[in-house]
Design a protein around this motif. Sequence first.
Motif, PDB file in Angstrom:
ATOM      1  N   ASN A  79       0.847  -1.181   0.000  1.00  0.00           N
ATOM      2  CA  ASN A  79       0.000   0.000   0.000  1.00  0.00           C
ATOM      3  C   ASN A  79       0.893   1.245   0.000  1.00  0.00           C
ATOM      4  O   ASN A  79       1.842   1.318   0.781  1.00  0.00           O
ATOM      5  N   VAL A  80       0.575   2.193  -0.867  1.00  0.00           N
ATOM      6  CA  VAL A  80       1.281   3.481  -0.911  1.00  0.00           C
ATOM      7  C   VAL A  80       0.234   4.547  -1.181  1.00  0.00           C
ATOM      8  O   VAL A  80      -0.611   4.362  -2.059  1.00  0.00           O
ATOM      9  N   ALA A  81       0.275   5.626  -0.453  1.00  0.00           N
ATOM     10  CA  ALA A  81      -0.671   6.715  -0.737  1.00  0.00           C
ATOM     11  C   ALA A  81      -0.093   8.046  -0.276  1.00  0.00           C
ATOM     12  O   ALA A  81       0.611   8.127   0.731  1.00  0.00           O
ATOM     13  N   THR A  82      -0.425   9.065  -1.050  1.00  0.00           N
ATOM     14  CA  THR A  82      -0.072  10.448  -0.715  1.00  0.00           C
ATOM     15  C   THR A  82      -1.361  11.208  -0.428  1.00  0.00           C
ATOM     16  O   THR A  82      -2.375  10.987  -1.114  1.00  0.00           O
ATOM     17  N   HIS A  83      -1.339  12.084   0.549  1.00  0.00           N
ATOM     18  CA  HIS A  83      -2.515  12.904   0.852  1.00  0.00           C
ATOM     19  C   HIS A  83      -2.970  13.589  -0.425  1.00  0.00           C
ATOM     20  O   HIS A  83      -2.152  14.098  -1.199  1.00  0.00           O
ATOM     21  N   VAL A  84      -4.273  13.614  -0.619  1.00  0.00           N
ATOM     22  CA  VAL A  84      -4.808  14.094  -1.895  1.00  0.00           C
ATOM     23  C   VAL A  84      -4.373  15.537  -2.197  1.00  0.00           C
ATOM     24  O   VAL A  84      -4.154  15.900  -3.360  1.00  0.00           O
ATOM     25  N   ALA A  85      -4.174  16.344  -1.158  1.00  0.00           N
ATOM     26  CA  ALA A  85      -3.769  17.742  -1.364  1.00  0.00           C
ATOM     27  C   ALA A  85      -2.272  17.875  -1.643  1.00  0.00           C
ATOM     28  O   ALA A  85      -1.789  18.971  -1.939  1.00  0.00           O
ATOM     29  N   SER A  86      -1.547  16.773  -1.552  1.00  0.00           N
ATOM     30  CA  SER A  86      -0.079  16.841  -1.668  1.00  0.00           C
ATOM     31  C   SER A  86       0.463  16.006  -2.824  1.00  0.00           C
ATOM     32  O   SER A  86       1.660  15.724  -2.880  1.00  0.00           O
ATOM     33  N   ARG A  87      -0.431  15.612  -3.726  1.00  0.00           N
ATOM     34  CA  ARG A  87      -0.006  14.735  -4.829  1.00  0.00           C
ATOM     35  C   ARG A  87       0.857  15.488  -5.848  1.00  0.00           C
ATOM     36  O   ARG A  87       0.772  16.702  -5.972  1.00  0.00           O
ATOM     37  N   GLN A  88       1.634  14.724  -6.583  1.00  0.00           N
ATOM     38  CA  GLN A  88       2.498  15.218  -7.663  1.00  0.00           C
ATOM     39  C   GLN A  88       3.470  16.297  -7.198  1.00  0.00           C
ATOM     40  O   GLN A  88       3.760  17.244  -7.919  1.00  0.00           O
ATOM     41  N   LYS A  89       3.950  16.117  -5.987  1.00  0.00           N
ATOM     42  CA  LYS A  89       4.975  17.023  -5.456  1.00  0.00           C
ATOM     43  C   LYS A  89       6.212  16.243  -5.048  1.00  0.00           C
ATOM     44  O   LYS A  89       7.110  16.799  -4.412  1.00  0.00           O
ATOM     45  N   GLY A  90       6.226  14.957  -5.313  1.00  0.00           N
ATOM     46  CA  GLY A  90       7.419  14.166  -5.020  1.00  0.00           C
ATOM     47  C   GLY A  90       7.358  13.348  -3.732  1.00  0.00           C
ATOM     48  O   GLY A  90       8.287  12.621  -3.428  1.00  0.00           O
ATOM     49  N   TYR A  91       6.263  13.438  -2.988  1.00  0.00           N
ATOM     50  CA  TYR A  91       6.197  12.720  -1.711  1.00  0.00           C
ATOM     51  C   TYR A  91       6.104  11.195  -1.902  1.00  0.00           C
ATOM     52  O   TYR A  91       6.707  10.435  -1.145  1.00  0.00           O
ATOM     53  N   GLY A  92       5.328  10.783  -2.898  1.00  0.00           N
ATOM     54  CA  GLY A  92       5.201   9.340  -3.156  1.00  0.00           C
ATOM     55  C   GLY A  92       6.564   8.746  -3.498  1.00  0.00           C
ATOM     56  O   GLY A  92       6.961   7.692  -2.995  1.00  0.00           O
ATOM     57  N   ARG A  93       7.275   9.444  -4.339  1.00  0.00           N
ATOM     58  CA  ARG A  93       8.615   9.015  -4.727  1.00  0.00           C
ATOM     59  C   ARG A  93       9.538   8.941  -3.500  1.00  0.00           C
ATOM     60  O   ARG A  93      10.302   8.003  -3.340  1.00  0.00           O
ATOM     61  N   LYS A  94       9.433   9.944  -2.664  1.00  0.00           N
ATOM     62  CA  LYS A  94      10.314  10.033  -1.493  1.00  0.00           C
ATOM     63  C   LYS A  94      10.062   8.871  -0.525  1.00  0.00           C
ATOM     64  O   LYS A  94      11.007   8.250  -0.025  1.00  0.00           O
TER      65      LYS A  94
END
Length: 155
Positions: A79-94
């Motif tokens: 499972n991997v998820a980024t807060h919806v307000a923080s997507r496409q800013k590199g957090y998932g990658r990090k």
Amino acid sequence: MRQLAVELRTRRMTLADLPGVMEIEKEAFTNPWSLEMVKKELTQEWSTVLLLEESTPWGWELRAFAIFWIVADEVHVLNVATHVASRQKGYGRKVMDEVIAIGRGRKCTIATLEVRRGNVPAITLYSRLGFRTVGMRPRYYADNQEDAVIMNMDL
Ligand SMILES: CC(C)(COP(=O)(O)OP(=O)(O)OC[C@H]1O[C@@H](n2cnc3c(N)ncnc32)[C@H](O)[C@@H]1OP(=O)(O)O)[C@@H](O)C(=O)NCCC(=O)NCCS
């Protein structure tokens, strides 16, 4: 890859983090994990729930998380998820970079995961990290009969 010019940290989830993790989980998936499912991961010694937090004037705020198992020499990303307000800013990658670093530190040789065939953001993230498609599980997801793509990465 965009560079995050902010202070970040990763740490293992504790029970106190359940509300924040569940908020992200519920927004991220049509069939989210239940609170009990996430809680159970905290009790299994092969499982890690890794949080990515950002320093803000109000304290550390949760941006993304990853749940993975280390079984023998394999990292299984569940499972991997980024807060919806923080997507496409590199957090998932990090957060995934850290999952991979932990796997390497534990002498794992491969990382593996399954992802819905239509999940372009996730497949893009995994591809950028170096995961490659190695197979398909037809109609794997019961809710909409969607195929699962199996992706692996040598560590
Ligand atoms: C998949 C998910 C975790 C990606 O998190 P994120 O923080 O937005 O990802 P990042 O900003 O780190 O982006 C990583 C890469 O994926 C790409 N990407 C992210 N979202 C994308 C989108 N909507 N469309 C196309 N590419 C996308 C980015 O461009 C980036 O590529 P780059 O390194 O070449 O720039 C996020 O979309 C999410 O939480 N989705 C819902 C939950 C989910 O589906 N999880 C995966 C289950 S298997």
